[in-house]
Design a protein around this motif. Structure first.
Motif, mmCIF file in Angstrom:
data_model
loop_
_atom_site.group_PDB
_atom_site.id
_atom_site.type_symbol
_atom_site.label_atom_id
_atom_site.label_comp_id
_atom_site.label_asym_id
_atom_site.label_seq_id
_atom_site.Cartn_x
_atom_site.Cartn_y
_atom_site.Cartn_z
ATOM 1 N N LEU A 115 63.213 63.852 89.526
ATOM 2 C CA LEU A 115 64.373 63.391 90.362
ATOM 3 C C LEU A 115 65.576 63.559 89.825
ATOM 4 C CD1 LEU A 115 62.879 60.059 92.044
ATOM 5 C CD2 LEU A 115 63.252 62.317 93.052
ATOM 6 N N VAL A 116 65.793 63.433 88.487
ATOM 7 C CA VAL A 116 67.321 63.839 87.946
ATOM 8 C C VAL A 116 67.753 65.218 88.188
ATOM 9 C CG1 VAL A 116 68.389 64.138 85.585
ATOM 10 C CG2 VAL A 116 67.307 61.932 86.158
ATOM 11 N N PHE A 117 66.726 66.028 87.963
ATOM 12 C CA PHE A 117 67.023 67.435 88.183
ATOM 13 C C PHE A 117 66.878 68.108 89.605
ATOM 14 C CE2 PHE A 117 67.919 68.390 84.102
ATOM 15 C CZ PHE A 117 67.085 68.087 83.099
ATOM 16 N N ARG A 118 66.023 67.276 90.456
ATOM 17 C CA ARG A 118 65.949 67.535 91.986
ATOM 18 C C ARG A 118 65.919 66.388 92.617
ATOM 19 N NH1 ARG A 118 64.454 72.646 93.506
ATOM 20 N NH2 ARG A 118 63.906 71.799 95.393
ATOM 21 N N PRO A 119 67.282 65.969 92.809
ATOM 22 C CA PRO A 119 67.305 64.507 93.529
ATOM 23 C C PRO A 119 66.597 64.252 95.005
ATOM 24 C CG PRO A 119 69.124 65.151 93.027
ATOM 25 C CD PRO A 119 68.446 66.537 92.770
ATOM 26 N N SER A 120 66.027 65.351 95.591
ATOM 27 C CA SER A 120 65.327 65.122 96.500
ATOM 28 C C SER A 120 63.730 65.279 96.436
ATOM 29 C CB SER A 120 65.719 66.127 97.897
ATOM 30 O OG SER A 120 67.327 65.665 98.189
ATOM 31 N N GLY A 121 63.465 65.234 95.175
ATOM 32 C CA GLY A 121 61.898 65.544 94.965
ATOM 33 C C GLY A 121 61.618 66.872 94.792
ATOM 34 N N GLY B 257 61.888 69.040 98.341
ATOM 35 C CA GLY B 257 62.947 68.744 99.120
ATOM 36 C C GLY B 257 62.724 67.889 100.249
ATOM 37 N N GLY C 208 58.805 64.868 97.657
ATOM 38 C CA GLY C 208 59.823 65.177 98.336
ATOM 39 C C GLY C 208 59.213 64.272 99.834
ATOM 40 N N ILE D 28 61.119 60.135 87.133
ATOM 41 C CA ILE D 28 62.395 60.133 86.943
ATOM 42 C C ILE D 28 62.995 61.250 86.586
ATOM 43 C CG2 ILE D 28 64.189 58.959 85.687
ATOM 44 C CD1 ILE D 28 62.462 56.502 85.667
#
Lengths: 392, 379, 307
Positions: free
Chosen positions: C291-297, C300, C241, C288
């Motif tokens: 980031l697919v599941f938590r796009p902000s790292g 966060g 994040g 990847i």
């Protein structure tokens, strides 16, 4: 930025360009009536392998300076040699640009390139223009396999070296279980694959094949994986910049096994970087020990005095230049078309080996010496291979 | 009289066009005569970079998607060409391809572009929810993943020949005429590098044409809407997912096509040519030239492709002229000057050398900028 | 079992190195939203400065421990000056420019620093003198040595120190304010130029320490070492994040573990089809996937939003 400054910037660029780009020189004669013969050289002078590339350049330059001091005569005329040295950054694309530049500058021959990845595409350009190319250090088999009549090398290729290495490890060092690491470059992978073939042919078992890359510093993960397989010997196909730290980390992980590497590790850097862990490491270098060769010790003393300790391939560059000049002298001409056939059949005593080329352009015979680090220095152990040149 | 005023006159702009065309057609011969054959080769590489920059312009400039792994598509295209036009497949799979695969250039090129486009969609799909710098790192990751695969797919099946690369690639041959040898057309001798120049010029013109049509189409407008404000665009009914994928695909296709041309030109491909630095260089060309502006991107490409070579040729003579001898290592000085040039150029022209009209208005702080950009986008 | 333990230790050590560098990246990003590509090169320059001053001082006969301390201080000062200059020259003029412009200057700075280092310190790999006795310690069959323990503890300590600065001091409050909204912070009386400069200098000082630890751990310094390190650290920062200090630490450690375990076990897991040559691929795949599941790292967003 005003349009005025944009214009002046463009103007400055054009001026720079014109300043720098002399049209390909036409006349081959200098002011003192000597014939000027240009020799091109290419190696990575910037980037991670720059220390080796510079070493290449120094070796080439020393040979050129020696030749000029000697006052070589070709075809009855006194000759002045000029070196055009280029940086190809070990990038194949730059290599083709450099090759074209050298061709445009009407060089009579090229010492280069240092890496296999650059020598291979450049060979096409030199071949199309009939300019003999002698690589002092490109070891990939593919370089001469392309079938260009102008491509030569003065060092044993990966197949020759790997074979000797594998045999030595399996037979002389009696290693039964061998782990291999290579750095995934054309050189490292090529050498490692040949090593594996030869070691397996001599009865050893490859228990692990791990990989790294030529920019890495940390090998603890792959070394730990190797440790788990309990080998007797570890072979690393790659350069000193990784081999040295790898030896060091080997020791830190308490891996007690023999460590062996190819010519890429046979440098003073390796010992510096490995520290105490360098003790007992094996390496090979094609050719016979410099000290045992006629003129070898004298070369290395003079080189160290002029530049710095030999990194790796400087003696091969020295030989490459000299064999080229010898061919020119024998043919009585520096014109590529005239001395190329002489070069293909020449027999020349260099400081690294007796140089003779086979029909592909590879070095005939190819003796290989095994070295070991003893008391913080490289010591030759044995010379193996078809013909030991020192016997002459 | 400013250039824009010159161009506004329709008759003048026609004259300019033919003049430009003539100059471009004569360029290889002029360069050869003035500077030497080596420079024609450098110009050829510059054309490849221009194509790459134009392709990346679609992704970064039009759609606003920061792509740091663009060179992967170049690599895919190059390897497609290499595999279908060299002895490699015959050597690696003698059972399957006894005579080797040597497909015609006109089949391979579209195939390479399509395969690269497919990869573009594949790589774009996981990135749809990511914004800005997260997108950057993922695309960077994909670029590296492709390079690593190319470098390692020589075992257990030898698909790419690993770090050794694929050599002895067939040269490009158009209508049975091989571009690797000097051809005599209408009595004039066209050396190989000149022939490749014309080939690249034709393809660059095609790429420019397609870019321009895209820019002025509904798709282009939708991309720019997504670039400016994705949420607003989506609430206007734009299918952001499909359009982003389309941007990736189109950019990748151009990358793949230029990769194929590169493989034919160089005759040898290896993973070393497709490193992260190359992706970064292409991005620099796009941003430096002026994102979103075709002329700007071309200028950026020319400048950054030629600058290292100009410096290579001029660093030593310049030092000789100024100081009488070579003070500093020419190699390090060359790259040092290149880096400095990058910094200086961006400091003086933060929006790029030839910013798109939208950007220029933003920078000038024109209050009617909003209306003006809408006008631009619809005309 | 001991192999697994060793790989975990390897991963944590490698990860602490990444975390040290990632902390600097993430601090700058938190404030400016800028990917400072030149950060890896500042780490390299820090290492080179330590090397040069150490070699010089040891040559003058200065006692080793004193030489080490002085060299670190010197290197930190040098890097801080460097960081300040980079910010002033290459980033500040572009504060209101399109977002990608400072990225390009960062790349330019990175190239300049690399080549300057090559010109000043040469092309060779320099070996780093070993000053502290580096004893190996064994537990559970795995080995860890002193320097590695120091790196791990140092990374944690620095992270803790930074958290204190950011959350408990006036400067930290100012940094969080600038990270949140530059204009409003300015209206509230925060001198944003000063805060940004201090952030850069802090990040650069950290870079110097990171450079020292990397050189001490691997025993070498080379002008090209910053590039890969910077890239890995950036990946680590994003994983955790970007803009988030704890995220940088977590991301660094995690990345190190993933690489280590990947290199060690991919071969076994895939039956030899993929080996350690795919360790970077493995690491990127994990990134990847995260980031697919938590796009902000993982943790966060930015410094300001860490409650």
């Amino acid at each position: 930025m005003t349009s005025y400054s944009v214009r002046s910037l463009l103007l400055a660029t054009i001026v720079l360009t014109l300043l720098g780009c002399e049209k390909s020189p036409t006349s081959g004669q200098n002011t003192s009536g000597e014939m000027v013969v240009r020799i091109g050289a290419s190696a990575p002078l910037t980037g991670p392998q720059a220390h080796l590339g510079k070493d290449n350049e120094n070796g080439t330059r020393m040979a050129i300076d020696d030749a000029n001091a000697k006052g070589i005569m070709i075809g009855g005329r006194k000759v002045h040699f000029e070196l055009i040295s280029e940086d190809d950054q070990a990038d194949p694309k730059n290599a083709t640009i450099v090759a074209q530049k050298l061709v445009d500058n009407k060089v009579s021959g090229v010492i280069g390139h240092m890496n296999s990845g650059t020598s291979i595409p450049a060979a096409k350009i030199y071949s199309d223009n009939g300019i003999p190319q002698i690589s002092p250090s490109a070891t990939a088999v593919a370089y001469t396999a392309q079938g260009f009549k102008t491509a030569f090398r003065v060092m044993a290729n990966d197949a020759q070296q790997g074979r000797v290495l594998g045999e030595y490890a399996a037979k002389n060092l009696a290693a039964k279980k061998i782990a291999v690491i290579d750095d995934r470059t054309a050189y490292g992978q090529g050498l490692a694959d040949e090593f594996i073939k030869a070691a397996q042919a001599n009865g050893a078992q490859i228990v692990a094949h791990e990989y790294t890359n030529d920019k890495a510093m940390d090998f603890t993960a792959v070394l730990t994986a190797v440790k788990g397989k309990k080998p007797d010997l570890l072979f690393y196909g790659g350069m000193d910049a990784q081999g040295g730290p790898m030896a060091k980390q080997l020791k830190a992980l308490a891996l007690n096994l023999k460590f062996m590497t190819g010519d890429g590790g046979y440098t003073p850097e390796f010992i510096k970087l490995a520290g105490d862990a360098a003790e007992g490491v094996y390496a090979t270098l094609p050719g016979v020990t410099l000290d045992k060769m006629p003129g070898g010790k004298e070369f290395s003393d003079r080189f160290v005095a002029k530049y710095q300790p030999i990194q790796l391939y400087a003696p091969y560059c020295y030989d490459a230049v000299n064999v080229m000049i010898a061919a020119m002298q024998k043919a009585g001409s520096a014109e590529p078309a005239k001395y190329l056939p002489v070069l293909a059949n020449i027999s020349y005593d260099g400081v690294t080996a007796k140089i003779q080329f086979d029909e592909k352009g590879d070095l005939k015979g190819g003796a290989i010496t095994v070295y070991q680090v003893q008391h913080g220095q490289w010591h030759p152990l044995e010379t193996l291979g078809a013909s030991s040149a020192a016997a002459h | 009289m400013k250039l824009s005023e010159l161009m506004s006159n329709k008759r003048n702009s026609h004259i300019m066009f033919w003049f430009l065309l003539g100059a471009l057609l004569l360029l290889p011969f002029a360069t050869d005569a003035l500077f030497g054959r080596g420079w024609v080769r450098i110009v050829d590489f510059a054309m490849l970079y221009i194509m790459l920059a134009l392709g990346l312009n679609i992704v970064v400039g039009y759609a606003g998607l920061l792509d740091l792994g663009y060179i992967a598509f170049f690599a895919v295209g190059a390897y497609c060409y290499a595999l279908t036009g060299s002895p490699h497949l015959a050597l690696a799979f003698p059972m399957l391809f006894p005579g080797g695969v040597h497909l015609s250039f006109w089949i391979v090129l579209p195939m390479a572009a399509l395969i690269a486009g497919g990869f573009g969609v594949l790589l774009g799909a996981p990135t749809l929810r990511l914004r800005g710098d997260y997108l950057a790192i993922v695309t960077l990751g994909f670029g590296e993943i492709i390079r690593i695969f190319l470098n390692n797919l020589n075992a257990p099946i030898n698909l790419t020949n690993g770090p050794q690369g694929i050599s002895r690639i067939d040269p490009v041959s158009v209508a049975g005429v091989s571009l690797n040898t000097t051809q005599n057309i209408f009595g004039i001798a066209f050396p190989s590098v000149h022939l490749y120049f014309y080939l690249f010029l034709a393809f660059t013109a095609l790429v420019v044409f397609v870019s321009r049509r895209l820019e002025r189409s509904r798709i282009g407008r939708a991309w720019m809407a997504i670039r400016e404000d994705e949420i607003a665009a989506s609430s206007m009914g734009i299918n952001t997912r499909n359009l982003k994928l389309l941007a990736f695909a189109m950019g990748a296709m151009f990358g793949g096509a230029s990769g194929a041309l590169f493989a034919g030109f160089q005759g040898f491909v290896s993973p070393e040519s497709f490193s992260l630095m190359e992706s970064i260089m292409v991005l620099c060309m796009v941003v430096l030239g002026g994102m979103g502006n075709i002329a700007g991107v071309i200028l950026g490409g020319v400048l950054l492709a030629l600058l290292p070579e100009v410096l290579r040729h001029s660093v030593v003579p310049l030092q000789q002229a100024l100081f009488g001898k070579t003070l500093v290592d020419p190699e390090s000085l060359r790259m040092l000057l290149f880096g400095t040039a990058l910094i200086v150029m961006m400091l003086y022209r933060p929006a790029g050398l030839l910013p798109s009209r939208v950007r220029r208005r933003e920078l000038d702080g024109d209050e009617t900028a909003a209306e003006a950009s809408v006008y631009d986008a619809t005309h | 079992m001991e192999i697994l333990l060793q790989q975990i230790i390897n991963g944590l050590v490698q990860g602490s190195v990444y975390a040290l560098v990632a902390l600097g990246y993430t601090m700058v990003y938190g404030i400016l939203g800028l990917i400072n590509f030149a950060h890896g090169e500042v780490v390299m320059i820090g290492a080179m400065l330590v090397l040069s001053s150490l070699t010089a001082m040891l040559g003058w006969g200065v006692p080793p421990l004193l030489a080490l301390v002085l060299s670190i201080v010197l290197a930190m000062a040098g890097c801080m000056a460097l960081g300040y200059s980079i910010e002033r020259i290459a980033y500040r003029p572009l504060r209101h420019a399109p977002r990608l412009a400072p990225l390009i200057t960062a790349i330019g700075v990175s190239i300049v620093l690399q080549n300057l280092a090559m010109m000043i310190w040469g092309r060779e790999y320099h070996s780093f003198p070993q000053l502290i006795a580096n004893h190996p310690h064994t537990f559970g069959g795995a080995i860890i040595n002193d320097i590695q323990i120091i790196i791990f503890i140092l990374a944690l300590a620095i992270m803790a120190g930074l958290m204190v600065i950011v959350h408990r001091t006036r400067l930290g409050r100012a940094m969080r304010a600038v990270a949140e909204n530059q204009h409003t912070a300015q209206l509230m009386g925060v001198d944003i130029d000063r805060v940004i400069s201090i952030t850069f200098m802090l990040g650069s000082a950290l870079a110097a320490i990171a450079g020292l630890m990397v050189s001490a751990n691997y025993g070498l310094a080379h002008y090209y070492m910053g590039f890969l390190l910077g890239l890995k650290a950036f990946t680590a920062a994003v994983l955790g994040g970007i803009g988030n200090l704890r995220g940088a630490m977590l991301g660094g450690l995690l990345l190190g573990l993933i690489e280590s375990l990947g290199a060690g076990y991919i071969g076994d897991l895939t039956g030899g089809f993929f080996g350690s040559n795919y360790q970077d691929v493995f690491a990127f795949f994990v990134l990847i996937a995260v980031l697919v599941f938590r796009p902000s790292g993982l943790l966060g967003e930015r410094i300001a939003e860490r409650a």
